[in-house]
Write an enzyme that holds these catalytic residues in place. Structure first.
Site, PDB file in Angstrom:
ATOM      1  N   LYS A  90       5.678   1.266  19.427  1.00  0.00           N
ATOM      2  CA  LYS A  90       4.414   1.776  18.510  1.00  0.00           C
ATOM      3  C   LYS A  90       4.499   1.032  17.266  1.00  0.00           C
ATOM      4  CE  LYS A  90       0.507   4.022  18.428  1.00  0.00           C
ATOM      5  NZ  LYS A  90      -0.167   2.438  18.305  1.00  0.00           N
ATOM      6  N   GLN A 111       9.452   1.237  11.100  1.00  0.00           N
ATOM      7  CA  GLN A 111       8.821   2.018  11.965  1.00  0.00           C
ATOM      8  C   GLN A 111       9.647   2.746  12.900  1.00  0.00           C
ATOM      9  OE1 GLN A 111       5.177   0.957  11.885  1.00  0.00           O
ATOM     10  NE2 GLN A 111       4.768   2.776  12.881  1.00  0.00           N
ATOM     11  N   LYS A 114      10.255   6.081  10.884  1.00  0.00           N
ATOM     12  CA  LYS A 114       8.998   6.677  10.835  1.00  0.00           C
ATOM     13  C   LYS A 114       8.544   7.366  11.862  1.00  0.00           C
ATOM     14  CE  LYS A 114       6.042   4.164   8.635  1.00  0.00           C
ATOM     15  NZ  LYS A 114       4.717   3.257   8.223  1.00  0.00           N
ATOM     16  N   LYS A 126       6.396  -3.911  15.603  1.00  0.00           N
ATOM     17  CA  LYS A 126       5.399  -4.289  14.886  1.00  0.00           C
ATOM     18  C   LYS A 126       5.098  -5.570  15.001  1.00  0.00           C
ATOM     19  CE  LYS A 126       3.321  -3.214  10.748  1.00  0.00           C
ATOM     20  NZ  LYS A 126       2.961  -2.011  10.286  1.00  0.00           N
ATOM     21  N   GLY A 165      -3.577  -1.028  14.089  1.00  0.00           N
ATOM     22  CA  GLY A 165      -4.280  -1.795  12.915  1.00  0.00           C
ATOM     23  C   GLY A 165      -3.177  -1.623  11.736  1.00  0.00           C
ATOM     24  N   ASP A 166      -3.319  -2.680  10.825  1.00  0.00           N
ATOM     25  CA  ASP A 166      -2.528  -2.651   9.572  1.00  0.00           C
ATOM     26  C   ASP A 166      -2.971  -3.420   8.659  1.00  0.00           C
ATOM     27  OD1 ASP A 166       0.277  -2.040   8.655  1.00  0.00           O
ATOM     28  OD2 ASP A 166       0.269  -4.166   8.148  1.00  0.00           O
ATOM     29  N   SER A 376      -2.268   8.197  15.471  1.00  0.00           N
ATOM     30  CA  SER A 376      -2.329   7.209  16.941  1.00  0.00           C
ATOM     31  C   SER A 376      -1.579   7.723  17.998  1.00  0.00           C
ATOM     32  CB  SER A 376      -1.476   5.835  16.351  1.00  0.00           C
ATOM     33  OG  SER A 376      -2.372   4.988  15.609  1.00  0.00           O
TER      34      SER A 376
HETATM   35  P1  NDP Z   1      -6.049  -2.988   4.380  1.00  0.00           P
HETATM   36  O1  NDP Z   1      -6.025  -4.324   4.652  1.00  0.00           O
HETATM   37  O2  NDP Z   1      -7.042  -2.181   4.670  1.00  0.00           O
HETATM   38  O3  NDP Z   1      -5.912  -3.005   2.653  1.00  0.00           O
HETATM   39  C1  NDP Z   1      -4.861  -3.470   1.824  1.00  0.00           C
HETATM   40  C2  NDP Z   1      -5.072  -3.573   0.471  1.00  0.00           C
HETATM   41  O4  NDP Z   1      -4.022  -3.956  -0.273  1.00  0.00           O
HETATM   42  C3  NDP Z   1      -6.358  -4.347   0.183  1.00  0.00           C
HETATM   43  O5  NDP Z   1      -7.283  -3.818  -1.135  1.00  0.00           O
HETATM   44  C4  NDP Z   1      -5.525  -5.660  -0.159  1.00  0.00           C
HETATM   45  O6  NDP Z   1      -6.351  -6.572  -1.200  1.00  0.00           O
HETATM   46  C5  NDP Z   1      -4.150  -4.971  -1.079  1.00  0.00           C
HETATM   47  N1  NDP Z   1      -3.333  -6.135  -0.625  1.00  0.00           N
HETATM   48  C6  NDP Z   1      -2.756  -6.650   0.537  1.00  0.00           C
HETATM   49  N2  NDP Z   1      -1.834  -7.562   0.245  1.00  0.00           N
HETATM   50  C7  NDP Z   1      -1.938  -7.542  -1.030  1.00  0.00           C
HETATM   51  C8  NDP Z   1      -0.923  -8.466  -2.076  1.00  0.00           C
HETATM   52  N3  NDP Z   1       0.096  -9.297  -1.489  1.00  0.00           N
HETATM   53  N4  NDP Z   1      -0.997  -8.369  -3.270  1.00  0.00           N
HETATM   54  C9  NDP Z   1      -1.994  -7.278  -3.760  1.00  0.00           C
HETATM   55  N5  NDP Z   1      -2.844  -6.634  -2.887  1.00  0.00           N
HETATM   56  C10 NDP Z   1      -2.606  -6.712  -1.569  1.00  0.00           C
HETATM   57  O7  NDP Z   1      -4.743  -2.346   4.686  1.00  0.00           O
HETATM   58  P2  NDP Z   1      -4.127  -0.860   4.829  1.00  0.00           P
HETATM   59  O8  NDP Z   1      -4.651  -0.066   3.781  1.00  0.00           O
HETATM   60  O9  NDP Z   1      -4.281  -0.512   6.209  1.00  0.00           O
HETATM   61  O10 NDP Z   1      -2.579  -0.918   4.534  1.00  0.00           O
HETATM   62  C11 NDP Z   1      -1.933  -0.822   3.167  1.00  0.00           C
HETATM   63  C12 NDP Z   1      -0.689  -0.659   3.390  1.00  0.00           C
HETATM   64  O11 NDP Z   1      -0.543   0.926   4.043  1.00  0.00           O
HETATM   65  C13 NDP Z   1       0.190  -1.745   3.846  1.00  0.00           C
HETATM   66  O12 NDP Z   1       1.528  -1.681   3.689  1.00  0.00           O
HETATM   67  C14 NDP Z   1       0.257  -1.111   5.368  1.00  0.00           C
HETATM   68  O13 NDP Z   1       1.634  -1.538   6.039  1.00  0.00           O
HETATM   69  C15 NDP Z   1       0.517   0.269   5.193  1.00  0.00           C
HETATM   70  N6  NDP Z   1       0.397   1.417   6.079  1.00  0.00           N
HETATM   71  C16 NDP Z   1      -1.014   1.322   7.073  1.00  0.00           C
HETATM   72  C17 NDP Z   1      -1.234   2.136   7.836  1.00  0.00           C
HETATM   73  C18 NDP Z   1      -2.534   2.309   8.555  1.00  0.00           C
HETATM   74  O14 NDP Z   1      -2.916   3.034   9.189  1.00  0.00           O
HETATM   75  N7  NDP Z   1      -3.966   1.381   8.277  1.00  0.00           N
HETATM   76  C19 NDP Z   1      -0.413   3.062   8.353  1.00  0.00           C
HETATM   77  C20 NDP Z   1       0.845   3.119   7.731  1.00  0.00           C
HETATM   78  C21 NDP Z   1       1.118   2.107   6.496  1.00  0.00           C
HETATM   79  P3  NDP Z   1      -7.178  -7.808  -0.528  1.00  0.00           P
HETATM   80  O15 NDP Z   1      -8.328  -7.228   0.084  1.00  0.00           O
HETATM   81  O16 NDP Z   1      -7.617  -8.488  -1.890  1.00  0.00           O
HETATM   82  O17 NDP Z   1      -6.044  -8.767   0.413  1.00  0.00           O
END
Ligand code: NDP
Length: 444
Positions: A90, A111, A114, A126, A165-166, A376
């Protein structure tokens, strides 16, 4: 050389050019040293650590798709099925140009622990691709997702591997992938989570990671004698995790004053307007430069800088290694109380150590952002019983999971004489359950 150091050295040698994977392995193995030393002979004979750091399976494939001008593009797809000792693999699918095998392996490795910490029966995996959904039309995103799933569908299933998603993979992408899986496999099953509510998704899944982050932060603060009301919170990111972290923080009476994307960051001293943020990012898919149109008194700055803002609580919610040693020093000199990771490994090893050495309560992502994968798993339960739970039921399950998780990692740290070190606590608590299951299942 100790067994732990031998394995770390071997990982670096066998996986060159994968610094994020080295970093994740080093962080976990360093913090479980005591447990390993107490069982060194048995673990060595069983090659336990070698089995833990080598994924059960790594899949890499070509993803050809056609853009709106008829041009063919080829991206690379990945799925790393890391460890299935406690349940089906997962873990999410990341769509971002920076994706490579090392990134996916670091995320898959994290993961495993976690998922173990959630207390639910899910193994770790992943996947993703170096495809960038930004700036693509809906049809182009659909073309990519269908091509990606045409290959991925051979390796996943409701009882084997359930992606989610991610970064870059939201409800739209999950929908296109689910449609293609159903068409190719002829199965309407819970093979993906984060689905839309009309076809098997769970209420609260969208909010889960951000809400869960705030539930564990609240419990942490409460156990150290603080409330959330009136606290100033600094958040990075403006995606799924950041938006719902900001929403829940506001509901708890805290004030979130920043957010960021990969171009720049916003400082809103009156508190981030979450409704405006949702409209910009979720509806219009625009850049943060737009925020000032909704809130003329806010500031927009190019580049990075959220950690320079004085706060009580910092929540990195964007991406890996976005909070470095200099940032940690600034946060400490500004009097930060707690740093809880919404993103995966957003804090560098040096920054983590500096925060901990300076008395900041630090909760690592594998614990603090586990609410997403936990919900999830609740979506999987609902799919299996062909039922949909109410928002209140899922939300209260999520809150219970995050509260128990906090006490689980707190207790594990105490048991090993490291009270207050939640990195050690999370790694040991996650490790113990996985190892127990691996030992019970023999050498497989
Ligand atoms: P999204 O794609 O929804 O948002 C990511 C955000 O981070 C955007 O604002 C993006 O900006 C910014 N970002 C991404 N890459 C970079 C970078 N290299 N430098 C600066 N800013 C960056 O992703 P999520 O919110 O889903 O995920 C965010 C984090 O949380 C990740 O590490 C993910 O692995 C982790 N996570 C997510 C989960 C989930 O349920 N969604 C669960 C557990 C962990 P821009 O749009 O400009 O790229």
């Amino acid at each position: 050389m100790s067994y732990v150091d031998e394995v770390i050295e071997e990982v670096v040698k066998q996986n060159p050019s994968e610094p994020e994977f080295h970093q994740a392995v080093r962080e976990v193995l360093d913090s479980i040293r005591t447990v390993v030393e107490q069982n060194e002979e048995k673990f060595r004979r069983d090659a336990l650590l070698e089995r833990l750091v080598n994924p059960e399976r790594q899949i890499k494939f070509r993803v050809p798709w056609i853009d709106d001008n008829g041009q063919v593009h080829v991206n690379t797809g990945y799925r790393v099925q890391f460890n299935s000792a406690i349940g089906p693999y997962k873990g999410g699918l990341r769509l971002h140009p920076s994706v490579n095998m090392g990134i996916i392996k670091f995320l898959g490795f994290e993961q495993v622990f976690k998922n173990s910490l959630t207390g639910l029966p899910i193994g770790g995996g992943k996947g993703g691709s170096d495809f960038d959904p930004k700036g693509k039309s809906d049809r182009e995103v659909m073309a990519f997702c269908q091509s990606f799933m045409s290959e991925l569908c051979k390796y996943i299933g409701a009882d084997t591997d359930v992606p989610a998603g991610d970064i870059g993979t939201g409800a739209r992408e999950i929908g296109y992938m689910f449609g293609q899986y159903k068409k190719l496999r002829g199965l309407f099953e819970g093979v993906l989570t984060g689905k839309g509510l009309s076809y098997g998704g769970s209420l609260v899944r969208t909010e889960a990671t951000g809400y869960g982050l705030l539930y564990i932060t609240e419990e942490l603060m409460k156990c150290h004698g603080y409330g959330m009301a009136g606290k100033t919170v600094v958040i990075s990111g403006a995606g799924n995790v950041a938006i719902y972290a900001a929403e829940k923080a506001g509901q708890m009476g805290a004030k979130v004053v920043t957010c960021s994307d990969s171009n720049g960051w916003v400082y809103d001293p009156a508190g981030i307007d979450v409704a405006a943020l949702k409209e910009i990012k979720e509806v219009k898919r625009q850049r943060l430069t737009e925020y000032k149109k909704y809130r003329p008194d806010s500031e927009y700055h190019e580049g990075r800088g959220v950690w320079s803002v004085k706060c009580d609580i910092a929540l990195p919610c964007a991406t890996q290694n976005e909070l470095d040693l200099e940032d940690a020093k600034t946060l400490v000199s500004n009097g930060v109380t707690a740093v809880c990771e919404g993103a995966n490994m957003p804090t560098t090893l040096e920054a983590t150590k500096y925060l901990q050495d300076n008395g900041v309560y630090f909760v690592p992502g594998k614990a603090a952002n586990a609410g997403g994968v936990a919900t999830s798993a609740l979506e999987m339960s609902q799919n299996s019983e062909r039922l949909s739970w109410t928002f209140e039921k899922v939300d209260s399950e999520l809150k219970g999971i995050m509260t128990r998780l906090y006490h689980n990692i707190d207790d594990a740290a105490k048991r090993y004489g490291c009270e207050g070190n939640y990195v050690v606590g999370a790694n040991i608590a996650g490790f113990e359950k996985v190892v127990d299951a691996m030992n019970a299942q023999g050498i497989v």
